[in-house]
Motif scaffolding. Structure first.
Motif, PDB file in Angstrom:
ATOM      1  N   GLU A 333       0.830  -1.208   0.000  1.00 58.92           N
ATOM      2  CA  GLU A 333       0.000   0.000   0.000  1.00 58.92           C
ATOM      3  C   GLU A 333       0.863   1.256   0.000  1.00 58.92           C
ATOM      4  OE1 GLU A 333      -3.911  -1.730   2.402  1.00 58.92           O
ATOM      5  OE2 GLU A 333      -2.192  -0.914   3.512  1.00 58.92           O
ATOM      6  N   ARG A 337       0.938   4.176  -2.719  1.00 58.44           N
ATOM      7  CA  ARG A 337       0.675   5.558  -2.308  1.00 58.44           C
ATOM      8  C   ARG A 337       1.715   6.503  -2.901  1.00 58.44           C
ATOM      9  NH1 ARG A 337       2.065   9.419   1.117  1.00 58.44           N
ATOM     10  NH2 ARG A 337       3.841   8.249   1.933  1.00 58.44           N
ATOM     11  N   ARG A 376      -8.998   5.016  -7.196  1.00 60.46           N
ATOM     12  CA  ARG A 376      -8.479   5.655  -5.983  1.00 60.46           C
ATOM     13  C   ARG A 376      -9.035   7.060  -5.789  1.00 60.46           C
ATOM     14  NH1 ARG A 376      -3.541   3.591  -3.776  1.00 60.46           N
ATOM     15  NH2 ARG A 376      -2.994   5.696  -3.074  1.00 60.46           N
TER      16      ARG A 376
END
Length: 391
Positions: A333, A337, A376
């Motif tokens: 993750e 990011r 996202r």
């Protein structure tokens, strides 16, 4: 000999620009106005250098102009603007009693974005340095604190006092910084305060960013680059504000659309320009800190979790467990990011194609990147670029 008939030239709108030019945000607003006029003008512009406290020019009281773009200083200037009976777009205050349309930054996003930046750097202690003289400073701080509290964190607040002399103020600020439990991430609600905060930290012998990480707002290059160390800051999209304000005024002057009294046009701010003052990962576990540094430096190079585990001499399962416990995100993750943050930056600051952006950000397939980006953010890359671009 017959006379040559000439058509009367169309009247050029006359617009007064009452915007402070002493800071980069105001100058960016003027640049945005200039760009709109270049694309949709011509206009005859009244423009002069102004500071944050410049008053209403007396000669505008009887000026036969068409509209005003204003960053209003106080109630007296507001009364004078109202007395002109001209269309006025407000660019500074949302608290003085007026019915002018307002164009500016969405301060809820300003505060939230800085809070998330510091949280993403691993901080679990937070503070905020504010000046209550401006409503938008207070708004930024309130949303910063609210965001942190929503995640279970408290926030110490220091309010700037204009009653103190400079040396007294810096001494009080140094004492406050010294009293904070460290490491701590601090939001200074504008770059002037950030500059003072870094000076106070230096006076107190506090290491920045190792003990105190600082983020400002407005990204005033002069202040940010002169600060020691250079100040990280959230970029406000002044050019977009100026462009949008000019567009609204143009429609109003032409009678195409009369704004509703007091309507607000709040724009999404830009990204955080990371400089030395917050360029650190605040994690007390040295292996996880090393993993986060490696990810931050290499996420756009098509690394995977196995590579991160190898670089930090941890098993994948231990790395996953310890990182999740410390920052609330898995290594995968965190890689994503960082990659998508790089995508956002390239979308808003360059004209690169999606293929080029994908290659630079560690994605093998542009189509996958675009679809994952939409999931996202809720926007396609093209929509995001149009919404967040400088203008």
């Amino acid at each position: 000999m017959s006379k040559v008939s000439r058509s009367k030239p169309a009247r050029i709108p006359q617009v007064a620009v009452l915007v402070d030019t002493s800071r980069s945000y105001g100058r960016d607003i003027v640049r945005g106005i200039r760009r709109y006029v270049a694309e949709h003008g011509p206009w005859s512009l009244y423009l002069e250098p102004r500071d944050l406290h410049s008053r209403f020019p007396d000669w505008l009281k009887d000026w036969p102009g068409d509209g005003i773009l204003s960053r209003t200083v106080d109630a007296a200037m507001l009364r004078q603007l109202k007395a002109t009976k001209l269309p006025v777009i407000e660019l500074r205050t949302t608290v003085l009693p007026h019915s002018f349309p307002f164009v500016g930054m969405d301060n809820s996003i300003v505060g939230t974005r800085v809070a998330e930046h510091l949280r993403n750097r691993g901080f679990q202690r937070f503070a905020c340095y504010i000046d209550t003289a401006e409503a938008f400073f207070v708004e930024r701080s309130e949303y910063f604190v609210q965001t942190l509290r929503a995640h279970g964190f408290e926030c110490s607040v220091f309010k700037s006092s204009r009653r103190l002399r400079w040396d007294e103020h810096q001494r009080a600020l140094s004492e406050w910084l010294t009293s904070l439990e460290k490491p701590v991430g601090v939001f200074a609600v504008n770059d002037q305060l950030g500059f003072w905060l870094l000076d106070a930290a230096r006076r107190a012998g506090i290491a920045v960013p190792e003990e105190v990480a600082v983020v400002g707002a407005e990204n005033d290059n002069m202040l940010c680059e002169t600060a020691s160390p250079p100040l990280s800051s959230l970029r406000l999209r002044g050019q977009a504000v100026g462009y949008e304000a000019a567009r609204l005024l143009d429609e109003w002057m032409a009678g195409r659309r009369v704004p509703k009294p007091g309507e607000k046009h709040l724009l999404v701010p830009g990204d955080i320009v990371v400089r030395q003052s917050s360029d650190i990962v605040a994690v007390e576990d040295p292996r996880i800190a090393a993993a986060l540094r490696f990810i931050r430096q290499h996420a756009t190079e098509q690394i995977d979790v196995t590579r991160v585990a190898r670089e930090t001499a941890l098993s994948r399962s231990v790395l996953e467990r310890r990182m999740k416990a410390l920052i609330g995100r898995s290594p995968g993750e965190e890689i994503n990011r960082i990659r998508f943050a790089a995508v956002e930056k390239l979308l808003t600051q360059t004209d690169l194609t999606l293929d080029a952006i994908a290659a630079r950000c560690g994605f093998t397939h542009p189509q996958y990147m675009a679809e994952a980006f939409r999931k996202r953010s809720g926007l396609t890359p093209g929509e995001f670029r149009r919404q967040r671009a400088v203008v």
